[in-house]
Design an enzyme around this catalytic site. Structure first.
Site, PDB file in Angstrom:
ATOM      1  N   CYS A 133      -3.479   3.630   9.426  1.00 18.10           N
ATOM      2  CA  CYS A 133      -2.256   3.015   9.963  1.00 18.10           C
ATOM      3  C   CYS A 133      -1.548   3.880  11.004  1.00 18.10           C
ATOM      4  O   CYS A 133      -0.374   3.668  11.298  1.00 18.10           O
ATOM      5  CB  CYS A 133      -1.291   2.699   8.818  1.00 18.10           C
ATOM      6  SG  CYS A 133      -1.934   1.511   7.628  1.00 18.10           S
ATOM      7  N   CYS A 135       7.827   3.948   5.704  1.00 13.14           N
ATOM      8  CA  CYS A 135       6.828   3.787   4.649  1.00 13.14           C
ATOM      9  C   CYS A 135       7.448   3.316   3.342  1.00 13.14           C
ATOM     10  O   CYS A 135       6.758   2.759   2.487  1.00 13.14           O
ATOM     11  CB  CYS A 135       6.081   5.097   4.416  1.00 13.14           C
ATOM     12  SG  CYS A 135       7.124   6.446   3.822  1.00 13.14           S
ATOM     13  N   CYS A 142       0.834  -1.205   0.000  1.00 13.17           N
ATOM     14  CA  CYS A 142       0.000   0.000   0.000  1.00 13.17           C
ATOM     15  C   CYS A 142       0.867   1.254   0.000  1.00 13.17           C
ATOM     16  O   CYS A 142       0.622   2.194  -0.757  1.00 13.17           O
ATOM     17  CB  CYS A 142      -0.929  -0.014   1.209  1.00 13.17           C
ATOM     18  SG  CYS A 142      -2.139   1.323   1.207  1.00 13.17           S
ATOM     19  N   CYS A 143       1.895   1.267   0.848  1.00 18.72           N
ATOM     20  CA  CYS A 143       2.802   2.415   0.890  1.00 18.72           C
ATOM     21  C   CYS A 143       3.531   2.589  -0.442  1.00 18.72           C
ATOM     22  O   CYS A 143       3.745   3.707  -0.910  1.00 18.72           O
ATOM     23  CB  CYS A 143       3.826   2.246   2.011  1.00 18.72           C
ATOM     24  SG  CYS A 143       3.162   2.487   3.675  1.00 18.72           S
ATOM     25  N   CYS A 174      -0.978   8.005   7.417  1.00 21.72           N
ATOM     26  CA  CYS A 174      -2.325   7.756   6.925  1.00 21.72           C
ATOM     27  C   CYS A 174      -3.236   7.375   8.090  1.00 21.72           C
ATOM     28  O   CYS A 174      -2.804   6.731   9.052  1.00 21.72           O
ATOM     29  CB  CYS A 174      -2.310   6.627   5.899  1.00 21.72           C
ATOM     30  SG  CYS A 174      -1.432   7.047   4.372  1.00 21.72           S
TER      31      CYS A 174
END
Length: 254
Positions: free
Chosen positions: A208, A231, A123-124, A205
């Site tokens: 998280c 990240c 995702c990062c 985010c």
């Protein structure tokens, strides 16, 4: 036809810069970084997080037209988005650029927005690392807010670092502690991120990031319960990495 100016070997330039500014204060390092020929074209990358206003204020005084790259992952706290707009306006920053993942990449790799629930690294990479790499492709250096006190993975960083064979990272606040940041913010009457007062000393985010308890590491609220500490825009496995840009990804899909 005029030939483009070629900068000297990056390792030699970084070594020379660290030697040249070894005993300089953070504001001086920032000023020199924006004007020294050895740094080339420079951008500031800012999360507009808990401590970001310090570097943003320095840039606003020295060169308010400096490109400021803000990565909007589309999963940030609303408070961060509001803060970004307010700070940019208050400080008179004239070149803030919002960076996001391409619509095609999001549809391909995270169509329902749940990737963070089972693969935070992916995702990062999708929402931060790849978009930033694409945005930085035209720069010789970028300014970060990393500081040595932030943890073991950052405990030895210098003012200037080699990131890739063609790009360096500049860390003006490398030697600052939390008390230095607090003093600078108070003395310059700078606006604070609203989540700091709610227990968020490090803000990423929304899915998280969690509040930090007294006595915990300032970054303990980032990816809580995981071994993940970065990240990916700085290091993976403790080392700089080269990632595929959106353009390269789209070419592969095509």
């Amino acid at each position: 036809m005029e030939r483009p100016v070629m900068l000297p070997d990056i390792e030699l330039r970084v070594a020379a810069l660290n030697d040249r500014y070894r005993h300089h204060a953070a504001v001086s390092v920032m000023e020199k970084a924006l004007k020294d020929a050895d740094t080339g074209e420079v951008a500031l990358v800012s999360s507009f997080g808990a401590e970001s206003v310090v570097l943003l204020h320095m840039v606003s005084i020295i060169a308010p037209g400096t490109p400021v790259l803000f990565i909007d992952t589309l999963m940030l706290f609303q408070e961060t988005l509001d803060y970004q707009r307010d700070v940019a306006a208050k400080l008179g920053l004239t070149n803030v650029r919002n960076i996001t993942a391409s619509e095609a990449a999001l549809k391909l790799d995270d169509p329902d927005g749940t990737l963070h629930q089972f693969n935070t690294d992916a995702c990062c990479n999708l929402r931060k690392t790849v978009p930033l790499e694409t945005a930085l492709s035209g720069y010789d250096a970028w300014i970060t807010g990393r500081k040595r006190y932030q943890g073991d993975t950052r405990s030895t960083i210098d003012f200037f670092e080699v990131e890739t064979p063609t790009r360096m990272k500049i860390n003006p606040l490398a030697h600052w502690g939390r008390e230095d940041l607090e003093e600078y913010i108070v003395q310059n009457r700078l606006p604070r991120h609203p989540l700091v007062a709610k227990g968020y000393p490090s803000i990423g985010c929304a899915p998280c990031t969690s509040p930090v308890k007294p006595g915990e590491d300032p970054r303990a609220g980032r990816w809580r319960g995981q071994t993940k500490t970065e990240c990916g825009i700085h290091f993976i496995g403790g080392k700089p990495v080269r990632v595929k840009t959106d353009i390269e990804t789209e070419e592969k899909v095509a």
